[in-house]
Motif scaffolding. Sequence first.
Motif, short mmCIF file in Angstrom:
data_model
loop_
_atom_site.label_atom_id
_atom_site.label_comp_id
_atom_site.label_asym_id
_atom_site.label_seq_id
_atom_site.Cartn_x
_atom_site.Cartn_y
_atom_site.Cartn_z
N GLU A 199 -11.19 15.54 1.55
CA GLU A 199 -10.78 14.15 1.76
C GLU A 199 -10.54 13.49 0.41
O GLU A 199 -11.41 13.55 -0.47
CB GLU A 199 -11.85 13.40 2.55
N TRP A 200 -9.35 12.81 0.29
CA TRP A 200 -8.94 12.25 -0.99
C TRP A 200 -8.40 10.84 -0.80
O TRP A 200 -7.81 10.52 0.24
CB TRP A 200 -7.87 13.14 -1.64
N VAL A 201 -8.59 10.00 -1.84
CA VAL A 201 -8.19 8.60 -1.76
C VAL A 201 -7.16 8.29 -2.85
O VAL A 201 -7.31 8.71 -4.02
CB VAL A 201 -9.41 7.66 -1.93
N PHE A 202 -6.13 7.53 -2.45
CA PHE A 202 -5.13 6.99 -3.38
C PHE A 202 -5.17 5.47 -3.22
O PHE A 202 -5.05 4.95 -2.09
CB PHE A 202 -3.73 7.50 -3.05
N ALA A 203 -5.33 4.72 -4.33
CA ALA A 203 -5.54 3.27 -4.25
C ALA A 203 -4.59 2.53 -5.19
O ALA A 203 -4.35 2.96 -6.33
CB ALA A 203 -6.98 2.93 -4.61
N GLY A 204 -4.04 1.42 -4.66
CA GLY A 204 -3.23 0.52 -5.48
C GLY A 204 -3.92 -0.83 -5.57
O GLY A 204 -4.40 -1.36 -4.56
N GLN A 205 -3.97 -1.41 -6.78
CA GLN A 205 -4.65 -2.69 -7.00
C GLN A 205 -3.62 -3.74 -7.43
O GLN A 205 -2.67 -3.44 -8.16
CB GLN A 205 -5.72 -2.53 -8.09
N TYR A 206 -3.85 -5.01 -7.01
CA TYR A 206 -2.85 -6.05 -7.29
C TYR A 206 -3.46 -7.44 -7.14
O TYR A 206 -4.40 -7.67 -6.37
CB TYR A 206 -1.66 -5.91 -6.33
N ASN A 207 -2.90 -8.37 -7.91
CA ASN A 207 -3.20 -9.79 -7.72
C ASN A 207 -2.26 -10.37 -6.66
O ASN A 207 -1.19 -9.82 -6.39
CB ASN A 207 -3.00 -10.56 -9.03
N HIS A 208 -2.67 -11.48 -6.07
CA HIS A 208 -1.82 -12.17 -5.09
C HIS A 208 -2.18 -13.66 -5.09
O HIS A 208 -3.12 -14.08 -5.78
CB HIS A 208 -1.99 -11.56 -3.69
N GLU A 209 -1.46 -14.44 -4.38
CA GLU A 209 -1.73 -15.86 -4.31
C GLU A 209 -3.16 -16.12 -3.82
O GLU A 209 -3.65 -15.41 -2.94
CB GLU A 209 -0.72 -16.56 -3.39
N ARG A 210 -3.77 -17.14 -4.38
CA ARG A 210 -5.16 -17.45 -4.04
C ARG A 210 -5.26 -17.91 -2.58
O ARG A 210 -4.40 -18.56 -2.05
CB ARG A 210 -5.70 -18.53 -4.96
N GLY A 211 -6.35 -17.52 -1.96
CA GLY A 211 -6.60 -17.95 -0.58
C GLY A 211 -6.53 -16.81 0.42
O GLY A 211 -6.52 -17.03 1.63
N GLY A 212 -6.52 -15.57 -0.03
CA GLY A 212 -6.46 -14.44 0.90
C GLY A 212 -5.03 -13.98 1.11
O GLY A 212 -4.07 -14.66 0.73
N ARG A 213 -4.88 -12.83 1.73
CA ARG A 213 -3.54 -12.25 1.91
C ARG A 213 -3.47 -11.47 3.21
O ARG A 213 -4.41 -10.77 3.59
CB ARG A 213 -3.22 -11.31 0.74
N ASP A 214 -2.32 -11.57 3.90
CA ASP A 214 -2.07 -10.84 5.14
C ASP A 214 -1.43 -9.50 4.80
O ASP A 214 -0.34 -9.46 4.19
CB ASP A 214 -1.15 -11.67 6.04
N ALA A 215 -2.08 -8.39 5.18
CA ALA A 215 -1.59 -7.05 4.83
C ALA A 215 -0.80 -6.39 5.96
O ALA A 215 -0.53 -5.19 5.90
CB ALA A 215 -2.76 -6.15 4.44
N ARG A 216 -0.41 -7.17 6.98
CA ARG A 216 0.28 -6.55 8.13
C ARG A 216 1.63 -5.95 7.76
O ARG A 216 2.13 -5.05 8.45
CB ARG A 216 0.46 -7.57 9.24
N GLY A 217 2.26 -6.40 6.69
CA GLY A 217 3.56 -5.85 6.28
C GLY A 217 3.46 -4.65 5.38
O GLY A 217 4.49 -4.04 5.03
N ASP A 218 2.26 -4.24 4.98
CA ASP A 218 2.08 -3.10 4.06
C ASP A 218 2.24 -1.78 4.83
O ASP A 218 1.87 -1.66 6.00
CB ASP A 218 0.71 -3.15 3.41
N ARG A 219 2.73 -0.75 4.11
CA ARG A 219 2.98 0.56 4.72
C ARG A 219 2.61 1.67 3.74
O ARG A 219 2.56 1.47 2.54
CB ARG A 219 4.47 0.71 5.11
N TYR A 220 2.39 2.86 4.32
CA TYR A 220 2.22 4.05 3.47
C TYR A 220 2.92 5.23 4.13
O TYR A 220 3.17 5.25 5.34
CB TYR A 220 0.74 4.37 3.24
N ALA A 221 3.22 6.25 3.31
CA ALA A 221 3.80 7.49 3.81
C ALA A 221 3.43 8.62 2.85
O ALA A 221 3.28 8.39 1.64
CB ALA A 221 5.32 7.38 3.93
N ALA A 222 3.29 9.82 3.39
CA ALA A 222 2.97 10.98 2.56
C ALA A 222 3.64 12.21 3.15
O ALA A 222 3.70 12.37 4.38
CB ALA A 222 1.47 11.21 2.47
N THR A 223 4.16 13.07 2.28
CA THR A 223 4.71 14.36 2.70
C THR A 223 3.99 15.45 1.93
O THR A 223 3.59 15.26 0.76
CB THR A 223 6.22 14.44 2.42
N ALA A 224 3.80 16.60 2.57
CA ALA A 224 3.02 17.68 1.94
C ALA A 224 3.53 19.03 2.44
O ALA A 224 4.21 19.13 3.46
CB ALA A 224 1.54 17.52 2.26
#
Length: 244
Positions: A199-224
């Motif tokens: 089991e392996w983890v890939f992480a992206g870190q980022y700033n955003h506007e203050r007050g919390g953020r809605d992540a419903r538009g975020d996506r990921y994909a992987a091919t192997a």
Amino acid sequence: MTGPRRDADDALRARLHEAAGAHEPDRARILARVERGMTAGGHVPGRPALPGRVRVAGAAAAVAGVLAVGGHAVTSAARDDASAQRSVATSPSSAPSPEDPTAGRPPASGAADGPLWSDGSVDPHSNDDWAQSNLTLRTRTPLTALTVELRVAQTGSVTSTGAWRSLPEDDFAFTVDERDGFLVYLWTLEPGRTVPAGEWVFAGQYNHERGGRDARGDRYAATATAASDRLSVLGDFAPRTDGS
């Protein structure tokens, strides 16, 4: 009514019915038969005999009526048969073909493919103006090729502050940039390197506007690639409730 006249009429009607039943009646032959029948019936006492021409004309009229009725019946039957044939030829079949391999199959979820499983989540240590998106991959067999893409929707002031993975840094080429309204993190396994089973983890870190953020538009994909099998997974960052 009895006597020779009724016998003659009965004989005439019988011959007319016989003529009407033929599919392709011979007009001349039927007319001759009717005339012979009228002649054979003889003269009825007390009633003047009709001239030959009148008898022939009457018989012709009767035969014409029979031919018209018979012709109409034959034409109607032929038309009905043609309509039935057209209905059979154009009637579609609603039953699925038993050879159709896609019939009744549910769509794939995208989160798993063979030995490869995935899950996206927002790290619980995220705060009002900073967040980390985690993509977890679990493989039951070693991978000889792997590309991981993490897309963070630009919801306002989203800028990268870094990235990491639980596999060795030197095993991957890494890029991060903005395109098409997303902050895109991309990891690609270097040629000749292998991802072990686990089991392996890939992480992206980022700033955003203050007050919390809605992540419903975020996506990921992987091919192997595992042995000779090509694998692919995709998903979002909504919480999972299946316990897997």
